[in-house]
Structures are given as structure tokens and as C-alpha cells.
Motif scaffolding. Structure first.
Motif, short mmCIF file in Angstrom:
data_model
loop_
_atom_site.label_atom_id
_atom_site.label_comp_id
_atom_site.label_asym_id
_atom_site.label_seq_id
_atom_site.Cartn_x
_atom_site.Cartn_y
_atom_site.Cartn_z
N MET A 30 0.80 -1.40 -0.05
CA MET A 30 -0.03 0.00 -0.03
C MET A 30 0.75 1.15 0.01
SD MET A 30 -2.92 1.10 2.59
CE MET A 30 -3.83 -0.51 2.62
N PHE A 31 1.74 1.29 0.81
CA PHE A 31 2.75 2.64 0.73
C PHE A 31 3.22 2.99 -0.37
CE2 PHE A 31 6.63 4.79 1.89
CZ PHE A 31 6.29 5.97 2.28
N PRO A 32 4.21 2.13 -1.18
CA PRO A 32 4.61 2.55 -2.50
C PRO A 32 3.60 3.25 -3.48
CG PRO A 32 5.45 0.58 -1.88
CD PRO A 32 4.64 0.76 -0.73
N PHE A 33 2.28 2.04 -3.43
CA PHE A 33 1.34 2.53 -4.42
C PHE A 33 0.78 4.00 -3.99
CE2 PHE A 33 -2.70 2.10 -6.35
CZ PHE A 33 -2.43 1.89 -7.67
N SER A 34 0.39 4.10 -2.81
CA SER A 34 -0.42 5.03 -2.52
C SER A 34 0.62 6.32 -2.66
CB SER A 34 -1.11 5.18 -1.37
OG SER A 34 0.18 5.26 -0.14
N THR A 35 1.82 6.38 -2.48
CA THR A 35 2.94 7.25 -2.54
C THR A 35 3.10 7.88 -3.99
OG1 THR A 35 4.00 6.80 -0.84
CG2 THR A 35 5.21 8.24 -2.00
N ILE A 36 3.07 6.87 -4.87
CA ILE A 36 3.27 7.13 -6.53
C ILE A 36 2.05 7.73 -6.65
CG2 ILE A 36 3.28 5.90 -8.61
CD1 ILE A 36 5.50 4.03 -7.15
N ILE A 37 0.76 7.30 -6.38
CA ILE A 37 -0.60 7.77 -6.97
C ILE A 37 -0.82 9.08 -6.46
CG2 ILE A 37 -3.02 7.47 -6.78
CD1 ILE A 37 -1.50 5.37 -8.75
N SER A 38 -0.46 9.21 -5.17
CA SER A 38 -0.63 10.75 -4.63
C SER A 38 0.30 11.61 -5.42
CB SER A 38 -0.34 10.74 -3.26
OG SER A 38 -1.18 10.07 -2.44
N TYR A 39 1.75 11.30 -5.47
CA TYR A 39 2.53 12.33 -6.35
C TYR A 39 1.98 12.39 -7.73
CZ TYR A 39 6.52 14.10 -8.80
OH TYR A 39 7.42 14.53 -9.56
N GLY A 40 1.34 11.31 -8.54
CA GLY A 40 0.80 11.26 -9.88
C GLY A 40 -0.22 12.57 -10.01
N LEU A 41 -1.18 12.09 -8.83
CA LEU A 41 -2.25 13.09 -9.00
C LEU A 41 -2.02 14.42 -8.71
CD1 LEU A 41 -5.20 10.75 -6.99
CD2 LEU A 41 -4.79 11.36 -9.48
N ALA A 42 -1.06 14.80 -8.05
CA ALA A 42 -0.79 15.98 -7.61
C ALA A 42 0.12 16.75 -8.99
CB ALA A 42 0.34 16.11 -6.74
N GLN A 43 0.33 16.03 -9.96
CA GLN A 43 1.08 16.40 -10.89
C GLN A 43 -0.21 17.47 -12.13
OE1 GLN A 43 4.45 16.86 -11.18
NE2 GLN A 43 3.93 15.92 -9.38
N PHE A 44 -1.45 16.94 -11.88
CA PHE A 44 -2.48 17.42 -12.72
C PHE A 44 -2.88 18.64 -11.94
CE2 PHE A 44 -2.74 12.83 -13.58
CZ PHE A 44 -2.66 13.24 -15.19
N PRO A 45 -2.80 19.96 -12.50
CA PRO A 45 -3.18 21.16 -11.74
C PRO A 45 -4.55 21.22 -11.22
CG PRO A 45 -1.95 21.47 -14.06
CD PRO A 45 -2.29 20.04 -13.97
N PHE A 46 -5.46 20.51 -12.08
CA PHE A 46 -6.83 20.67 -11.67
C PHE A 46 -7.34 19.89 -10.62
CE2 PHE A 46 -6.66 17.31 -14.83
CZ PHE A 46 -7.52 16.54 -14.47
N ILE A 47 -6.51 18.84 -10.19
CA ILE A 47 -6.74 17.80 -9.22
C ILE A 47 -5.92 18.29 -7.88
CG2 ILE A 47 -6.25 15.57 -8.18
CD1 ILE A 47 -6.50 14.40 -10.98
N ALA A 48 -4.76 18.93 -8.03
CA ALA A 48 -3.92 19.65 -6.92
C ALA A 48 -4.89 20.70 -6.27
CB ALA A 48 -2.82 20.24 -7.57
N TRP B 228 -8.18 20.51 -5.91
CA TRP B 228 -9.55 19.74 -5.25
C TRP B 228 -9.19 19.65 -3.71
CZ3 TRP B 228 -10.33 14.40 -8.36
CH2 TRP B 228 -10.82 14.89 -9.70
N PRO B 229 -10.29 19.88 -2.93
CA PRO B 229 -9.96 19.44 -1.56
C PRO B 229 -9.78 18.05 -1.05
CG PRO B 229 -12.38 19.81 -2.24
CD PRO B 229 -11.61 19.85 -3.53
N LEU B 230 -9.03 18.31 0.03
CA LEU B 230 -8.39 16.94 0.40
C LEU B 230 -9.18 15.51 0.60
CD1 LEU B 230 -6.08 15.36 1.92
CD2 LEU B 230 -6.70 16.28 3.91
N ILE B 231 -10.51 15.86 0.88
CA ILE B 231 -11.36 14.75 0.86
C ILE B 231 -11.63 14.00 -0.46
CG2 ILE B 231 -13.55 15.76 0.75
CD1 ILE B 231 -14.45 13.54 3.21
N ALA B 232 -11.58 15.08 -1.57
CA ALA B 232 -11.99 14.48 -2.80
C ALA B 232 -10.72 13.95 -3.37
CB ALA B 232 -12.29 15.98 -3.90
N ARG B 233 -9.31 14.13 -3.01
CA ARG B 233 -8.37 13.73 -3.54
C ARG B 233 -8.01 12.22 -2.88
NH1 ARG B 233 -3.87 17.81 -1.99
NH2 ARG B 233 -5.55 18.44 -0.85
#
Length: 108
Positions: A16-34, A36-41
Motif C-alpha cells: 500500500m505505501f509505495p502505490f499510494s505514494t506514487i498515485i498521490s504524487y501522480g495526482l498532484a501533477q495534474f493542476p486541476f486535481i491539485a 481539489w479539497p483533501l477529501i476529494a483527492r
């Protein structure tokens, strides 16, 4: 055989840790997702994380580490303890161990 909970927790965390870290980083690269409120992310992250864990990571890891998950180095594998035997076997064993005591009492 029982699975050690702490070993299973370690496997879950290791997937879980590596996958969630990679996905969190990947999602943060999209300006429109960055923006979003924390609960939506978090919702978006868990929508990706749960299927990954259930369908891919956990089945693979539990098959790969099956012996390690079930291995108990502190328990001898030679003879089952009394608590693992059926009740009738326990009763027979106790009677055979105590029968000589009863005979000695009547002999006195």
C-alpha cells in the motif's frame, strides 16, 4: 493453518505505501486535481488503491509469501498439544495418566 496478523499487516503496508505514494504524487501533477479539497483527492486515491490491493497486490503477495505468513518458529511441529486434540483423545490421555494413581490409593 493460521496466518500471522503482524506478517499480513506488514505485507499490506509494503504494497500500500509505495502505490499510494506514487498515485498521490501522480495526482498532484495534474493542476486541476491539485486544487481539489483533501477529501476529494483522498476519495480518488482510494478508488485506485482498493482495487489494486484486492485484485493485484494482495493475491500476489499472499501466494508469494504463503509459507512465511503461516510459519510459526516458536511452536514445535512434532506432537500436537492436548488443546489441539479432540476431547475424546484428551479424556483417554488423562485417564491413562491418572489410572495408576487411583490404583495406588486403593492399595494403601
Amino acid at each position: 493453518m493460521k496466518i500471522n496478523k503482524w506478517k499480513m499487516a506488514l505485507l499490506v503496508w509494503s504494497a500500500m505505501f509505495p502505490f499510494s505514494t506514487i498515485i498521490s504524487y501522480g495526482l498532484a501533477q495534474f493542476p486541476f486535481i491539485a486544487q481539489w479539497p483533501l477529501i476529494a483527492r483522498t476519495f480518488c486515491l482510494t478508488c485506485l488503491l482498493v482495487p489494486y490491493m484486492v485484485c493485484l497486490a494482495l493475491p500476489f503477495l499472499t501466494r508469494r509469501f504463503q509459507k512465511w505468513l503461516q510459519h510459526e518458529p516458536h511452536q514445535p511441529h512434532t506432537h500436537p498439544s492436548i488443546s489441539e486434540q479432540p476431547v475424546s483423545a484428551q479424556t483417554d490421555e488423562v485417564q491413562s495418566e491418572t489410572s495408576h494413581i487411583v490404583r495406588q490409593q486403593y492399595a494403601l
